[in-house]
Design an enzyme around this catalytic site. Sequence first.
Site, PDB file in Angstrom:
ATOM      1  N   CYS A 126       0.796  -1.225   0.000  1.00  0.00           N
ATOM      2  CA  CYS A 126       0.000   0.000   0.000  1.00  0.00           C
ATOM      3  C   CYS A 126       0.830   1.277   0.000  1.00  0.00           C
ATOM      4  O   CYS A 126       0.284   2.374   0.031  1.00  0.00           O
ATOM      5  CB  CYS A 126      -0.955  -0.004   1.187  1.00  0.00           C
ATOM      6  SG  CYS A 126      -2.082  -1.414   1.159  1.00  0.00           S
TER       7      CYS A 126
ATOM      8  N   HIS B 269      -2.541   8.325   6.253  1.00  0.00           N
ATOM      9  CA  HIS B 269      -2.715   7.007   5.640  1.00  0.00           C
ATOM     10  C   HIS B 269      -3.913   6.284   6.245  1.00  0.00           C
ATOM     11  O   HIS B 269      -4.557   5.490   5.556  1.00  0.00           O
ATOM     12  CB  HIS B 269      -1.456   6.162   5.859  1.00  0.00           C
ATOM     13  CG  HIS B 269      -1.599   4.747   5.389  1.00  0.00           C
ATOM     14  ND1 HIS B 269      -1.598   4.405   4.058  1.00  0.00           N
ATOM     15  CD2 HIS B 269      -1.768   3.566   6.073  1.00  0.00           C
ATOM     16  CE1 HIS B 269      -1.736   3.086   3.927  1.00  0.00           C
ATOM     17  NE2 HIS B 269      -1.843   2.562   5.135  1.00  0.00           N
TER      18      HIS B 269
ATOM     19  N   HIS C 157     -10.020   2.098   1.317  1.00  0.00           N
ATOM     20  CA  HIS C 157      -8.575   1.951   1.146  1.00  0.00           C
ATOM     21  C   HIS C 157      -8.290   1.504  -0.287  1.00  0.00           C
ATOM     22  O   HIS C 157      -8.583   0.366  -0.675  1.00  0.00           O
ATOM     23  CB  HIS C 157      -8.027   0.939   2.141  1.00  0.00           C
ATOM     24  CG  HIS C 157      -6.531   0.857   2.159  1.00  0.00           C
ATOM     25  ND1 HIS C 157      -5.719   1.694   1.408  1.00  0.00           N
ATOM     26  CD2 HIS C 157      -5.683   0.026   2.832  1.00  0.00           C
ATOM     27  CE1 HIS C 157      -4.455   1.389   1.621  1.00  0.00           C
ATOM     28  NE2 HIS C 157      -4.404   0.377   2.480  1.00  0.00           N
TER      29      HIS C 157
END
Length: 406
Positions: free
Chosen positions: A162, A299, A334
């Site tokens: 990610c 994040h 996400h």
Amino acid sequence: MHRVVITGFGIVSCLGIGAENVGNALRQGKSGIVNDPERSALGFRSPLTGQISGFDRQAYLSRKQRKTMPDFVLHAYVAVEEAMGMARLTREDVHGPATGIIFGADSSCESAIRAVDIVRATGETKAIGGATVFGVMNSTVSMNLGCLFGIQGACWTVSAACASGTLAIGQAAQLVASGQQQRVICGGAQEINWQSTSSFDALRAFSMDSVNPTRASKPFDSRRDGLVPSGGAAALVLESHDSASRRGVPIAGEVLGFGFASDGESMAVPTGVGLGMAIRQALHQAGAGPEAIDYICAHATSTPRGDAVEAQVLLDIFGDIQPPTSSLKSMTGHELWMAGASQAVSCSIMAQGGFIAPNINFEEPDELSSRLNIIRELIPQGPQMALCNAAGFGGTNAALILGFQR
């Protein structure tokens, strides 16, 4: 070293197709999360996902060109086309060794599964088709777009979970800063299908709060119970300040700092050590102290452990300063490999539009998040110096500092 500026950006996400539509959704605090009935029928624990609406695959390129392109690669193509249009670049401009393309991507799961299914169903490989091999590779985005746009400079993919999209932008900025490339088209892409997320569902990584999908992703909130998968593609055109000035194109922003570091411990449980080092490295490269940051694009994915670790890192670095902070994943879910690129594009959109989007669904802070400056409502003023954080499986971390003029 050359200054590295942003001259174009584009995006395809669950918030909309194109920067204008995504900007409107960010401004309104609108979520792109839905329940997917197919996932429920397949036995997923969580049916939640981001959903890209209104994207017509047949509207782009020829059938022959699309044969080697999974949907997320076509999303990347559309995002790059938008970014190039903003940057006033034609295909002739980017054809040659002065331009590179670097994308963050870490899977092409659906294409691989389809190929295997064909072999199992037919008992032979010839039915797969010759174009499939170019769709199953992790480098499918950079390969396809590099050939379509005639890129003769850098052309590769960054695979780092990610943090992939953020690392792709950071590496692109390094190539421009060093003078090895005049410009680099960069970003991240993530397939948005059940095949690519089934293993995450097995890990119990997803939110189970599916009664009201738009409220399921709640970064930093004490009730958070897991992430919501999403995807699409986001792209930036980075080029040297000298190049942009010569061409007379508007400058949307600047990459001021880039940092990266790894935890070096757990595959799945972040420690915060690497993220803290990455942020400090980015600040150092930008020549800025914590007080210079006026927005943190976090994040935070809405997982109990991950959000807590990031919150502690921000408390350690920023202390009592605590700039306005939000996780746009509260709206997008996400976006995995694309996430860091999506954050960079979204910050550019917000700077251009003169606002900072809120962290929706943040209603009940926990002990750590109560000490952060989490934005609950839109701020009617764009960021001037934004920090974008990224963290991924394997303890991979990256941070970008982007500068914008009001």
